[in-house]
Design a protein around this motif. Structure first.
Motif, mmCIF file in Angstrom:
data_model
loop_
_atom_site.group_PDB
_atom_site.id
_atom_site.type_symbol
_atom_site.label_atom_id
_atom_site.label_comp_id
_atom_site.label_asym_id
_atom_site.label_seq_id
_atom_site.Cartn_x
_atom_site.Cartn_y
_atom_site.Cartn_z
ATOM 1 N N SER A 1 -5.862 -29.049 68.678
ATOM 2 C CA SER A 1 -7.044 -27.985 68.992
ATOM 3 C C SER A 1 -6.333 -26.567 68.868
ATOM 4 O O SER A 1 -6.325 -25.747 69.476
ATOM 5 N N GLN B 1 -6.579 -30.197 64.557
ATOM 6 C CA GLN B 1 -7.599 -31.061 64.991
ATOM 7 C C GLN B 1 -7.086 -31.746 66.373
ATOM 8 O O GLN B 1 -7.819 -31.973 67.351
ATOM 9 N N HIS C 1 -20.489 -30.635 71.011
ATOM 10 C CA HIS C 1 -21.020 -31.625 71.863
ATOM 11 C C HIS C 1 -21.899 -30.688 73.017
ATOM 12 O O HIS C 1 -22.647 -31.548 73.861
ATOM 13 N N GLN C 2 -22.116 -29.597 72.686
ATOM 14 C CA GLN C 2 -22.917 -28.739 73.619
ATOM 15 C C GLN C 2 -24.270 -28.943 73.072
ATOM 16 O O GLN C 2 -24.760 -28.938 71.707
ATOM 17 N N SER D 1 -17.231 -29.213 76.844
ATOM 18 C CA SER D 1 -17.226 -27.470 76.484
ATOM 19 C C SER D 1 -16.921 -27.522 74.879
ATOM 20 O O SER D 1 -16.764 -26.174 74.388
ATOM 21 N N THR D 2 -16.630 -28.479 74.462
ATOM 22 C CA THR D 2 -16.526 -28.400 72.825
ATOM 23 C C THR D 2 -17.838 -28.047 71.990
ATOM 24 O O THR D 2 -19.049 -28.772 72.396
ATOM 25 N N ILE E 1 -13.409 -30.983 78.682
ATOM 26 C CA ILE E 1 -13.071 -30.779 77.315
ATOM 27 C C ILE E 1 -14.063 -31.148 76.213
ATOM 28 O O ILE E 1 -14.634 -30.313 75.594
ATOM 29 N N ALA E 2 -14.738 -32.370 76.656
ATOM 30 C CA ALA E 2 -15.801 -32.865 75.629
ATOM 31 C C ALA E 2 -16.979 -32.047 75.929
ATOM 32 O O ALA E 2 -17.790 -31.797 75.014
#
Length: 163
Positions: free
Chosen positions: A77, A74, A159-160, A155-156, A152-153
């Motif tokens: 990644s 985690q 979070h989308q 595209s995680t 990153i946030a």
């Protein structure tokens, strides 16, 4: 009243064909930058006996040890299946131990050895050498890091927004 997202001015004045130019693609710039920067780490990490993914694991463990394989995955990644051979190599090098977690027999606890803890001292030279090699101001690199953290946030998958 709901507002509609607006198109950036540059996109509004660009022809549709320009939107497909290679040099305008964020994915291309990120891929090339990632490959190039990771390549800069190779000669710096070599004397430490680490590859870049191993360095990332060690960074996580230098912050907190022990960690489970899942926790390491985690943090950096990476999937556990990718981490397992990497952790075995770190164990063979005498930098970590892999033992059953005392609170969960199904989980492996990854713990730094004394040699792994001592390697941190040598690793302190890595960030300044990379900064010097890049030839960029620390402030510029910090701003880049902040921007990449937002990418990153965004595209995680968690979070989308759902469509």
């Amino acid at each position: 009243m709901a507002t509609r997202p607006t198109m950036p001015a540059a996109a509004a004045t660009t022809s549709p064909d320009d939107l497909l130019r290679l040099d305008r693609q964020v994915c291309f710039a990120l891929a090339v930058a990632a490959r190039n920067v990771i390549a800069l780490y190779r000669p710096v990490l070599e004397p430490l006996g680490l590859t870049h993914p191993q360095y990332l694991v060690m960074l996580a463990l230098w912050e907190r040890s022990p960690l489970t394989v899942r926790e390491i995955g985690q943090l950096i990644s990476l999937e556990p299946a990718t981490l397992s051979p990497l952790l075995k190599r770190l164990e063979s090098a005498g930098l970590v131990t892999r033992d059953r977690h005392p609170e969960d027999d199904r989980a492996l606890a990854i713990t730094l050895t004394e040699r792994g803890r001592l390697l941190r001292e040598q690793a302190l030279q890595v960030p300044p050498r990379i900064v010097a090699t890049l030839g960029m101001d620390v402030e510029e690199l910090q701003a880049l890091h902040a921007s990449l953290s937002r990418v990153i946030a965004a595209s995680t998958p968690a979070h989308q927004p759902r469509r």
